[in-house]
Design a protein around this motif. Structure first.
Motif, PDB file in Angstrom:
ATOM      1  N   SER A  60       1.006  -1.168   0.092  1.00 17.58           N
ATOM      2  CA  SER A  60      -0.032  -0.101   0.178  1.00 17.58           C
ATOM      3  C   SER A  60       0.996   1.171   0.146  1.00 17.58           C
ATOM      4  O   SER A  60       0.188   2.464  -0.101  1.00 17.58           O
ATOM      5  CB  SER A  60      -0.866   0.113   1.303  1.00 17.58           C
ATOM      6  N   GLU A  62       3.467   2.158   2.399  1.00 20.50           N
ATOM      7  CA  GLU A  62       4.151   2.695   3.609  1.00 20.50           C
ATOM      8  C   GLU A  62       5.330   1.916   3.790  1.00 20.50           C
ATOM      9  O   GLU A  62       5.720   0.734   3.323  1.00 20.50           O
ATOM     10  CB  GLU A  62       3.483   2.272   4.841  1.00 20.50           C
ATOM     11  N   PRO A  79      10.024   6.593   7.504  1.00 21.60           N
ATOM     12  CA  PRO A  79       9.565   7.503   6.801  1.00 21.60           C
ATOM     13  C   PRO A  79      10.051   8.737   7.021  1.00 21.60           C
ATOM     14  O   PRO A  79       9.837   9.570   6.079  1.00 21.60           O
ATOM     15  CB  PRO A  79       7.977   7.459   7.247  1.00 21.60           C
ATOM     16  N   TYR A 119       3.925  -7.746   1.827  1.00 23.46           N
ATOM     17  CA  TYR A 119       5.068  -7.012   2.403  1.00 23.46           C
ATOM     18  C   TYR A 119       6.391  -7.323   1.812  1.00 23.46           C
ATOM     19  O   TYR A 119       6.442  -8.666   1.469  1.00 23.46           O
ATOM     20  CB  TYR A 119       5.062  -7.028   3.905  1.00 23.46           C
ATOM     21  N   LEU A 169       5.132  -0.253  10.738  1.00 23.60           N
ATOM     22  CA  LEU A 169       4.627   0.433   9.583  1.00 23.60           C
ATOM     23  C   LEU A 169       3.544   1.322   9.988  1.00 23.60           C
ATOM     24  O   LEU A 169       3.648   2.461   9.622  1.00 23.60           O
ATOM     25  CB  LEU A 169       3.962  -0.469   8.670  1.00 23.60           C
ATOM     26  N   THR A 170       2.728   0.919  11.088  1.00 23.94           N
ATOM     27  CA  THR A 170       1.805   1.994  11.632  1.00 23.94           C
ATOM     28  C   THR A 170       2.366   2.578  12.992  1.00 23.94           C
ATOM     29  O   THR A 170       1.990   3.832  12.988  1.00 23.94           O
ATOM     30  CB  THR A 170       0.737   0.974  12.412  1.00 23.94           C
ATOM     31  N   THR A 186       0.974  11.345   4.738  1.00 25.16           N
ATOM     32  CA  THR A 186       0.348  10.046   4.572  1.00 25.16           C
ATOM     33  C   THR A 186       1.220   9.732   3.055  1.00 25.16           C
ATOM     34  O   THR A 186       0.613  10.445   2.276  1.00 25.16           O
ATOM     35  CB  THR A 186      -1.234   9.963   4.298  1.00 25.16           C
ATOM     36  N   ALA A 187       1.646   8.467   3.164  1.00 35.45           N
ATOM     37  CA  ALA A 187       2.310   7.912   1.777  1.00 35.45           C
ATOM     38  C   ALA A 187       1.239   7.562   0.989  1.00 35.45           C
ATOM     39  O   ALA A 187       0.254   7.298   1.012  1.00 35.45           O
ATOM     40  CB  ALA A 187       3.205   6.549   2.189  1.00 35.45           C
TER      41      ALA A 187
END
Length: 201
Positions: A60, A62, A79, A119, A169-170, A186-187
């Motif tokens: 997705s 991220e 990030p 992933y 990731l979160t 947001t990516a």
């Protein structure tokens, strides 16, 4: 009419059959009790060394990436670039070293989500080795994920350890001093891109 000698033979034969059955069952139970249950194997061994760089990318879009700096401290590469919470980063590295293989399988990638992995985890180790782990669908029992190591071996890897890593990731291991203004937007969703091995800074 059955003779007395015949009865004696039948009784002795029944006794022998009973003893034989008891002996064999007892022997089987003993073998079961004394045979050690093999432990699940570690995905990465001590020959790989310890993780020195870790990159997790989701289909997705991220991405989270951690690496050792020249002083051996963990820093964030994505990030955002900056200092990382050392405890959380080291915990993630420990999760990498404790990932367990539940089984090795031979199924088509399209059947288990590995034709387009959800992933991709790339890991550099202190030994200089580098591994890429593609993560596909969860198993029907939900106890593991279908995974492929370095594009070759297809395995089932324990879900508990992988979920802890994917949770980065979160919740990336930001240092508490990072302000909201320093965090990225947001990516944008996009395909997982394969990372090339990069030396530890």
């Amino acid at each position: 009419m059955i003779r007395r000698n015949t009865w004696i033979v039948l009784v002795v034969l029944a006794a022998l059959l009973g003893f034989s059955s008891y002996y064999n069952n007892n022997k089987l139970l003993t073998a079961i009790e004394t045979t050690p249950v093999p432990e699940t194997a570690l995905l990465f061994t001590s020959e790989d060394g310890l993780p020195s760089r870790l990159r997790i990318a989701a289909s997705s879009g991220e991405v989270v990436e951690l690496a050792h700096n020249s002083q051996g401290a963990w820093v964030l590469k994505a990030p955002v670039e900056g200092a990382a919470d050392q405890g959380l980063a080291e915990s993630a590295a420990s999760q990498v070293s404790s990932l367990r293989v539940l089984d090795e399988i031979d199924l088509g990638p399209d059947l288990i989500g590995l034709d387009r992995p959800d992933y991709v985890i790339t890991i550099s180790f202190t030994s200089g080795k580098f591994h890429k782990l593609d993560i596909g669908s969860p198993t029907p029992s939900q106890g593991g994920y279908y995974a492929r190591v370095d594009g070759r071996t297809t395995l089932i890897v324990s879900r508990a350890g992988l979920d802890a890593l994917l949770g980065l990731l979160t919740f990336p291991p930001y240092l508490a001093t990072l302000t909201p203004e320093a965090l990225p937007a947001t990516a944008t969703p996009g395909p997982v891109t394969e990372a090339s091995p990069s030396p530890t800074p």
